[in-house]
Scaffold this active site. Structure first.
Site, short mmCIF file in Angstrom:
data_model
loop_
_atom_site.label_atom_id
_atom_site.label_comp_id
_atom_site.label_asym_id
_atom_site.label_seq_id
_atom_site.Cartn_x
_atom_site.Cartn_y
_atom_site.Cartn_z
CD GLU A 102 -3.12 0.82 0.29
OE1 GLU A 102 -2.51 1.66 -0.42
OE2 GLU A 102 -4.34 0.83 0.41
CG ASP A 103 -1.03 4.81 -1.38
OD1 ASP A 103 -1.70 4.07 -0.65
OD2 ASP A 103 -1.55 5.73 -2.05
CG ASP A 106 -5.52 8.63 6.75
OD1 ASP A 106 -4.78 9.60 6.51
OD2 ASP A 106 -6.59 8.74 7.39
CE LYS A 134 -1.69 11.05 6.25
NZ LYS A 134 -2.87 11.67 5.62
CG PHE A 155 -3.85 15.48 1.96
CD1 PHE A 155 -4.66 14.36 2.04
CD2 PHE A 155 -3.44 15.92 0.70
CE1 PHE A 155 -5.07 13.68 0.89
CE2 PHE A 155 -3.85 15.25 -0.45
CZ PHE A 155 -4.66 14.13 -0.35
CB ILE A 156 1.72 13.68 2.01
CG1 ILE A 156 1.17 12.26 2.25
CG2 ILE A 156 2.25 14.24 3.32
CD1 ILE A 156 2.19 11.25 2.01
NE ARG A 168 -3.06 8.75 -8.83
CZ ARG A 168 -3.61 8.27 -7.73
NH1 ARG A 168 -2.85 7.85 -6.74
NH2 ARG A 168 -4.92 8.21 -7.59
P1 IMP Z 1 -7.57 4.66 5.05
O1 IMP Z 1 -8.66 3.69 4.70
O2 IMP Z 1 -8.09 5.81 5.88
O3 IMP Z 1 -6.38 4.02 5.70
O4 IMP Z 1 -7.17 5.37 3.71
C1 IMP Z 1 -6.22 4.89 2.91
C2 IMP Z 1 -6.27 5.53 1.54
O5 IMP Z 1 -6.59 6.94 1.59
C3 IMP Z 1 -4.91 5.44 0.93
O6 IMP Z 1 -4.76 4.24 0.22
C4 IMP Z 1 -4.85 6.68 0.07
O7 IMP Z 1 -5.38 6.38 -1.20
C5 IMP Z 1 -5.74 7.69 0.77
N1 IMP Z 1 -4.96 8.63 1.60
C6 IMP Z 1 -4.87 8.69 2.94
N2 IMP Z 1 -4.08 9.69 3.36
C7 IMP Z 1 -3.63 10.30 2.23
C8 IMP Z 1 -2.74 11.43 2.00
O8 IMP Z 1 -2.20 12.08 2.90
N3 IMP Z 1 -2.52 11.74 0.69
C9 IMP Z 1 -3.08 11.06 -0.35
N4 IMP Z 1 -3.90 10.00 -0.16
C10 IMP Z 1 -4.18 9.63 1.11
MG MG Z 2 -4.09 3.62 -1.65
#
Ligand code: IMP
Ligand code: MG
Length: 178
Positions: A102-103, A106, A134, A155-156, A168
């Site tokens: 995963e990138d 969050d 995070k 946010f990044i 991207r």
């Molecule tokens: P989660 O379900 O809240 O963990 O969200 C994960 C997804 O939200 C990631 O796979 C990203 O696509 C997007 N995301 C979360 N934080 C960021 C950020 O700071 N920048 C860009 N995309 C983010």
């Molecule tokens: Mg993602």
């Protein structure tokens, strides 16, 4: 300070490519060691992980496969909640060691759902490998084995990560200017 504009927002340089690649190499070395003698299947979650997955794979020296999956969200008929399914999964995961790439994690909800879906395929094991985490926003208990960098709640963009689809295609990672 180096800043870029992505759509209507400004972002400042946060993690230079050199530092990212150093951490990617560190994590790949751990995977090479931990998975010695195994043949893992890497499942990279699109879109955000495409740059990270490419750099990671160049450092992995195990016999392995990589496949790309995507989490699709849509409003279900007669339901209030969103239905989310994993699309593009065309490798048989039965009895295979799986590494989800995963990138960014969050809240962790996306990853938690992904794991739920993948477990139904009876893989031998599942490990999480994320470029970024995070910790301050994590809402679920994920046992994250591989994490390149922990970052604050900001946010990044860049290095595969987007703001509204854009941003991207930068080598470095940038953080939102508030
Ligand atoms: P989660 O379900 O809240 O963990 O969200 C994960 C997804 O939200 C990631 O796979 C990203 O696509 C997007 N995301 C979360 N934080 C960021 C950020 O700071 N920048 C860009 N995309 C983010
Ligand atoms: Mg993602």
């Amino acid at each position: 300070m180096q800043t870029i504009n992505v759509k209507d927002k400004s972002f400042s340089l946060f993690i230079p490519e050199k530092e990212i690649l150093k951490e990617v190499k560190r994590i790949a070395t751990q995977i090479n060691r931990d998975y010695a003698g195994k043949e893992p299947v890497f499942l990279a979650v699109l879109n955000g992980s495409f740059v990270f997955a490419a750099d990671l794979m160049k450092e992995v020296n195990l016999p392995c496969e990589i496949s790309f999956v995507k989490m699709a969200s849509y409003q279900g008929v007669n339901t209030t909640g969103q239905i989310r399914e994993v699309i593009g999964l065309n490798v048989d995961l039965t009895d295979r060691p799986v590494i989800v790439v995963e990138d960014i994690v969050d809240t962790g909800l996306t990853m938690a759902h992904m794991l739920e879906v993948l477990k139904k395929q009876n893989p031998a094991s599942i490990d999480i490998c994320t470029l970024l985490l995070k910790p301050g926003k994590l809402q679920v208990d994920l046992n994250i084995r591989y994490c390149c960098l922990e970052i604050p709640n900001d946010f990044i963009v860049g290095y595969g990560l987007d703001y509204d689809g854009y941003g991207r295609n930068t080598r470095d990672i940038y953080t939102l200017v508030k």
